[in-house]
Write a protein that holds these residues in place. Structure first.
Motif, PDB file in Angstrom:
ATOM      1  N   ARG A 186       0.851  -1.188   0.000  1.00 41.77           N
ATOM      2  CA  ARG A 186       0.000   0.000   0.000  1.00 41.77           C
ATOM      3  C   ARG A 186       0.885   1.235   0.000  1.00 41.77           C
ATOM      4  O   ARG A 186       1.948   1.236   0.603  1.00 41.77           O
ATOM      5  N   PRO A 187       0.445   2.301  -0.638  1.00 39.38           N
ATOM      6  CA  PRO A 187       1.187   3.556  -0.492  1.00 39.38           C
ATOM      7  C   PRO A 187       0.982   4.072   0.932  1.00 39.38           C
ATOM      8  O   PRO A 187      -0.145   4.053   1.441  1.00 39.38           O
ATOM      9  N   ILE A 188       2.078   4.490   1.566  1.00 42.38           N
ATOM     10  CA  ILE A 188       1.966   4.981   2.940  1.00 42.38           C
ATOM     11  C   ILE A 188       2.756   6.275   3.122  1.00 42.38           C
ATOM     12  O   ILE A 188       3.720   6.536   2.410  1.00 42.38           O
ATOM     13  N   VAL A 189       2.296   7.044   4.072  1.00 41.96           N
ATOM     14  CA  VAL A 189       2.986   8.254   4.501  1.00 41.96           C
ATOM     15  C   VAL A 189       3.360   8.013   5.957  1.00 41.96           C
ATOM     16  O   VAL A 189       2.482   7.798   6.803  1.00 41.96           O
ATOM     17  N   VAL A 190       4.657   7.991   6.230  1.00 44.78           N
ATOM     18  CA  VAL A 190       5.153   7.744   7.574  1.00 44.78           C
ATOM     19  C   VAL A 190       5.624   9.072   8.147  1.00 44.78           C
ATOM     20  O   VAL A 190       6.470   9.739   7.552  1.00 44.78           O
ATOM     21  N   ILE A 219       6.075   6.476   0.780  1.00 41.02           N
ATOM     22  CA  ILE A 219       6.498   5.213   0.178  1.00 41.02           C
ATOM     23  C   ILE A 219       5.366   4.730  -0.723  1.00 41.02           C
ATOM     24  O   ILE A 219       4.209   4.675  -0.294  1.00 41.02           O
ATOM     25  N   ASP A 220       5.698   4.384  -1.970  1.00 42.52           N
ATOM     26  CA  ASP A 220       4.647   3.932  -2.884  1.00 42.52           C
ATOM     27  C   ASP A 220       4.301   2.465  -2.629  1.00 42.52           C
ATOM     28  O   ASP A 220       4.924   1.789  -1.797  1.00 42.52           O
ATOM     29  N   ALA A 221       3.311   1.960  -3.355  1.00 44.91           N
ATOM     30  CA  ALA A 221       2.815   0.598  -3.150  1.00 44.91           C
ATOM     31  C   ALA A 221       3.866  -0.466  -3.450  1.00 44.91           C
ATOM     32  O   ALA A 221       3.786  -1.584  -2.943  1.00 44.91           O
TER      33      ALA A 221
END
Length: 182
Positions: free
Chosen positions: A70-74, A156-158
């Motif tokens: 999954r695309p995520i924003v950390v 971070i992309d998928a």
């Protein structure tokens, strides 16, 4: 004699102002391009993120590896960090706006479990918050945050590629632009 003091004071003031301008430039020099696509030079950092020991605010072990694919924003943050706290409402809004696109935000608290739990009783956040403790600063360094500063945000992309990093408060428009390209 008074003229010398005035001139000396003016020189000190100019030096201080110049130092402030240089410090501001140094701290924000990449802010306009901070969310632009960047070469993924810290690929091992993503693997370390998936394996990082994190807990819920209740102290239960959690696994970030569930977010793979999954695309995520950390967002690395701490309750004692003023800029971190300032940007949380905007991060929450962006999470709500992009949830239907499958983008998940995650907050990694570089703080104690007790401080984070107390903070979250006062401030509502629209994304999961996990506790990394002060080891979270080491994890942030693997993503290129050599200064160890907070807040620090990573997109971070998928496919697990780092698309952007940002030290300091987010620029909401720039972050939205990056998320639109995922």
């Amino acid at each position: 004699m008074n003229t010398r003091r005035i001139l000396a004071g003016a020189v000190v003031a100019l030096a201080a102002a110049g130092g402030g301008v240089l410090a501001n430039h140094w701290l924000t020099r990449d802010s306009d391009a901070a969310y632009a696509a960047q070469p993924d030079t810290h690929q091992g950092a993503v693997q370390q993120l998936w394996a990082a020991p994190v807990t819920s605010v209740d102290g239960k072990p959690q696994s970030l590896s569930l977010l793979k694919g999954r695309p995520i924003v950390v967002n690395f943050w701490a309750s004692w960090c003023g800029p971190c706290v300032e940007e949380m409402p905007e991060l929450s809004q962006i999470q709500r706006d992009y949830a239907n696109k499958g983008i998940q935000f995650v907050g990694l608290g570089v703080d104690s479990e007790k401080n984070i739990r107390t903070f979250l009783q006062k401030v509502k956040v629209a994304y999961p918050i996990y506790v990394t403790g002060f080891g979270g600063a080491d994890l942030a360094r693997t993503f290129g945050n050599n200064a160890g500063g907070l807040p620090f945000t990573v997109v971070i992309d998928a496919k697990g590629n780092i698309r952007s990093t940002k030290l300091g408060q987010i620029d909401p428009a720039a972050l939205r632009h990056t998320l639109d390209t995922l």
